[in-house]
Write a protein that holds these residues in place. Structure first.
Motif, PDB file in Angstrom:
ATOM      1  N   VAL A 103      -5.454  25.978  22.551  1.00  0.00           N
ATOM      2  CA  VAL A 103      -5.919  26.479  23.844  1.00  0.00           C
ATOM      3  C   VAL A 103      -5.255  27.829  24.090  1.00  0.00           C
ATOM      4  O   VAL A 103      -4.281  28.186  23.423  1.00  0.00           O
ATOM      5  CB  VAL A 103      -5.583  25.513  25.006  1.00  0.00           C
ATOM      6  CG1 VAL A 103      -6.285  24.181  24.838  1.00  0.00           C
ATOM      7  CG2 VAL A 103      -4.071  25.326  25.134  1.00  0.00           C
ATOM      8  N   CYS A 128      -4.939  26.089  30.271  1.00  0.00           N
ATOM      9  CA  CYS A 128      -4.200  26.984  29.382  1.00  0.00           C
ATOM     10  C   CYS A 128      -2.798  26.415  29.242  1.00  0.00           C
ATOM     11  O   CYS A 128      -2.337  25.633  30.081  1.00  0.00           O
ATOM     12  CB  CYS A 128      -4.160  28.407  29.929  1.00  0.00           C
ATOM     13  SG  CYS A 128      -3.142  28.619  31.417  1.00  0.00           S
ATOM     14  N   GLN A 179      -7.930  17.691  23.475  1.00  0.00           N
ATOM     15  CA  GLN A 179      -9.355  17.731  23.131  1.00  0.00           C
ATOM     16  C   GLN A 179     -10.185  16.918  24.119  1.00  0.00           C
ATOM     17  O   GLN A 179     -11.319  17.294  24.454  1.00  0.00           O
ATOM     18  CB  GLN A 179      -9.560  17.220  21.700  1.00  0.00           C
ATOM     19  CG  GLN A 179      -9.033  18.175  20.637  1.00  0.00           C
ATOM     20  CD  GLN A 179      -9.066  17.583  19.239  1.00  0.00           C
ATOM     21  OE1 GLN A 179      -9.323  16.386  19.039  1.00  0.00           O
ATOM     22  NE2 GLN A 179      -8.790  18.408  18.233  1.00  0.00           N
ATOM     23  N   ASP A 235     -14.316  18.913  30.719  1.00  0.00           N
ATOM     24  CA  ASP A 235     -14.447  20.186  31.425  1.00  0.00           C
ATOM     25  C   ASP A 235     -13.205  20.493  32.270  1.00  0.00           C
ATOM     26  O   ASP A 235     -13.304  21.061  33.354  1.00  0.00           O
ATOM     27  CB  ASP A 235     -15.709  20.224  32.296  1.00  0.00           C
ATOM     28  CG  ASP A 235     -16.309  21.618  32.371  1.00  0.00           C
ATOM     29  OD1 ASP A 235     -15.834  22.492  31.626  1.00  0.00           O
ATOM     30  OD2 ASP A 235     -17.226  21.833  33.171  1.00  0.00           O
ATOM     31  N   TRP A 236     -12.061  20.094  31.764  1.00  0.00           N
ATOM     32  CA  TRP A 236     -10.793  20.495  32.369  1.00  0.00           C
ATOM     33  C   TRP A 236     -10.361  21.765  31.647  1.00  0.00           C
ATOM     34  O   TRP A 236      -9.974  21.724  30.483  1.00  0.00           O
ATOM     35  CB  TRP A 236      -9.726  19.423  32.199  1.00  0.00           C
ATOM     36  CG  TRP A 236     -10.022  18.136  32.920  1.00  0.00           C
ATOM     37  CD1 TRP A 236     -11.163  17.788  33.583  1.00  0.00           C
ATOM     38  CD2 TRP A 236      -9.145  17.011  33.030  1.00  0.00           C
ATOM     39  NE1 TRP A 236     -11.053  16.522  34.090  1.00  0.00           N
ATOM     40  CE2 TRP A 236      -9.824  16.016  33.768  1.00  0.00           C
ATOM     41  CE3 TRP A 236      -7.864  16.742  32.577  1.00  0.00           C
ATOM     42  CZ2 TRP A 236      -9.264  14.779  34.064  1.00  0.00           C
ATOM     43  CZ3 TRP A 236      -7.295  15.511  32.863  1.00  0.00           C
ATOM     44  CH2 TRP A 236      -7.991  14.538  33.606  1.00  0.00           C
ATOM     45  N   ARG A 237     -10.438  22.892  32.305  1.00  0.00           N
ATOM     46  CA  ARG A 237     -10.195  24.188  31.671  1.00  0.00           C
ATOM     47  C   ARG A 237      -8.721  24.551  31.809  1.00  0.00           C
ATOM     48  O   ARG A 237      -8.279  25.063  32.828  1.00  0.00           O
ATOM     49  CB  ARG A 237     -11.114  25.248  32.299  1.00  0.00           C
ATOM     50  CG  ARG A 237     -12.579  24.891  32.104  1.00  0.00           C
ATOM     51  CD  ARG A 237     -13.515  25.820  32.836  1.00  0.00           C
ATOM     52  NE  ARG A 237     -14.894  25.360  32.706  1.00  0.00           N
ATOM     53  CZ  ARG A 237     -15.927  25.892  33.334  1.00  0.00           C
ATOM     54  NH1 ARG A 237     -15.725  26.917  34.154  1.00  0.00           N
ATOM     55  NH2 ARG A 237     -17.136  25.414  33.154  1.00  0.00           N
ATOM     56  N   ASN A 290      -7.247  30.490  31.809  1.00  0.00           N
ATOM     57  CA  ASN A 290      -8.012  29.246  31.950  1.00  0.00           C
ATOM     58  C   ASN A 290      -9.368  29.428  32.632  1.00  0.00           C
ATOM     59  O   ASN A 290     -10.136  28.474  32.760  1.00  0.00           O
ATOM     60  CB  ASN A 290      -7.194  28.162  32.680  1.00  0.00           C
ATOM     61  CG  ASN A 290      -6.808  28.555  34.092  1.00  0.00           C
ATOM     62  OD1 ASN A 290      -7.480  29.325  34.763  1.00  0.00           O
ATOM     63  ND2 ASN A 290      -5.687  28.017  34.558  1.00  0.00           N
ATOM     64  N   ASN A 292     -10.846  18.989  27.189  1.00  0.00           N
ATOM     65  CA  ASN A 292     -11.947  19.925  26.991  1.00  0.00           C
ATOM     66  C   ASN A 292     -13.300  19.230  27.181  1.00  0.00           C
ATOM     67  O   ASN A 292     -14.219  19.793  27.779  1.00  0.00           O
ATOM     68  CB  ASN A 292     -11.867  20.555  25.598  1.00  0.00           C
ATOM     69  CG  ASN A 292     -10.634  21.422  25.415  1.00  0.00           C
ATOM     70  OD1 ASN A 292     -10.107  21.968  26.378  1.00  0.00           O
ATOM     71  ND2 ASN A 292     -10.176  21.557  24.176  1.00  0.00           N
ATOM     72  N   LYS A 293     -13.419  18.012  26.690  1.00  0.00           N
ATOM     73  CA  LYS A 293     -14.668  17.268  26.831  1.00  0.00           C
ATOM     74  C   LYS A 293     -14.971  16.975  28.297  1.00  0.00           C
ATOM     75  O   LYS A 293     -16.135  16.889  28.694  1.00  0.00           O
ATOM     76  CB  LYS A 293     -14.592  15.955  26.041  1.00  0.00           C
ATOM     77  CG  LYS A 293     -14.564  16.141  24.528  1.00  0.00           C
ATOM     78  CD  LYS A 293     -14.463  14.798  23.825  1.00  0.00           C
ATOM     79  CE  LYS A 293     -14.407  14.976  22.314  1.00  0.00           C
ATOM     80  NZ  LYS A 293     -14.269  13.674  21.604  1.00  0.00           N
TER      81      LYS A 293
END
Length: 271
Positions: free
Chosen positions: A167, A135, A125, A131-133, A254, A128-129
């Motif tokens: 994810v 999969c 989580q 901005d690491w995209r 991703n 995600n905050k």
């Protein structure tokens, strides 16, 4: 800065580190900047150049010795310690990046960490905050497809990881080059697409002592079937074509831009 990448997950022995090593070679040949991260505190043999290693922060051995913990308890402690020091991971990675980079993260393999503790979920989580995209690429040893009961367990393990990480996930059967397809109950394509899991549970033993196990497996497979939740991609790390195919799928999952076909010519994945 935006990062794209893969969280490489799988049970011990599934081939995570071998896959990470092959993927790093491939990305370098494609001229993609890559940062390699080991977040498995029990992984003391890393077959690729590791840029960030959780063992610089905490190790399983130290946790076991200091707190008199067993291996699983020490792993939980290590992931909880990483969560409390998550800024360390962010600083380590961002300090290495001079441009948008691709992350390859070798994750712990013990399924208990994903079911009995939410530390890994909270770590993802945070990704995600920032901005690491990412999969997830979940690896399972293809040897288990020869045993219907064990393969049901593989399906449930993949589903469990999907639910907990939240994810996009690609499920992979590794070491397909070692399979003896003549010993499989169905063609390999069945295990890739899983068109009807009833055919799988039909193969389970009808022994009276195992009837409850078979019934439970059948009900679980019905749920997986109903929602088309799980399918698998075959992988042989030594195969350039299979590695590229998996990388393209990860790029879609991703959000990384698709590889132009002209960039793939002459790419060789070393064993």
């Amino acid at each position: 800065m935006v990062f794209y990448g893969q969280l490489v997950v799988g049970a011990p022995g599934a081939g995570k580190s071998t896959y990470c090593s092959g993927l790093v070679q491939l990305l370098k040949q494609l001229k993609r900047p890559v940062i390699c991260v080991n977040l498995d505190p029990a992984n003391d043999v890393i077959p690729f150049d590791c840029d960030v290693d959780i063992r610089e922060l905490v190790t399983v051995e130290d946790a076991m010795e200091t707190f008199n913990l067993g291996p699983n308890g020490a792993l939980r402690y290590c992931m909880q310690t990483l969560l409390k020091n998550i800024g360390w991971l962010k600083h380590k990675i961002t300090s290495l990046a001079k441009e948008a980079s691709y992350l390859v993260i070798d994750m712990p393999g013990q399924l208990e960490l994903y079911n009995s503790d939410d530390s890994i979920t909270q770590i993802i989580q945070q990704f995600n905050k920032w901005d690491w995209r990412m999969c997830a690429v979940h690896l399972s040893d293809s040897v288990y497809i020869a045993d219907p009961g064990k393969f049901v367990s593989v399906i449930l393990a993949a589903l469990s990881i999907m639910v907990n990480l939240e994810v996009a996930q690609i499920n992979v059967l590794t070491k397909v080059d070692l399979l003896d397809e003549d010993r499989l109950p169905y063609d390999f394509e069945f295990f890739e697409n899983l068109p009807d899991l009833k055919y799988l549970t039909d193969l389970l033993d009808d022994h009276p002592f195992l009837s409850q196990y078979k019934n439970l497996s059948s009900k679980l497979c019905e749920i997986v079937d109903s929602y088309s939740l799980v399918g698998f991609v075959p992988l042989n790390v030594k195969s350039k074509e299979r590695m590229l195919h998996l990388l393209k799928q990860a790029d879609k999952a991703n959000g990384f831009e698709l590889i132009d076909s002209k960039d793939l010519r002459g790419v060789i994945v070393a064993s």
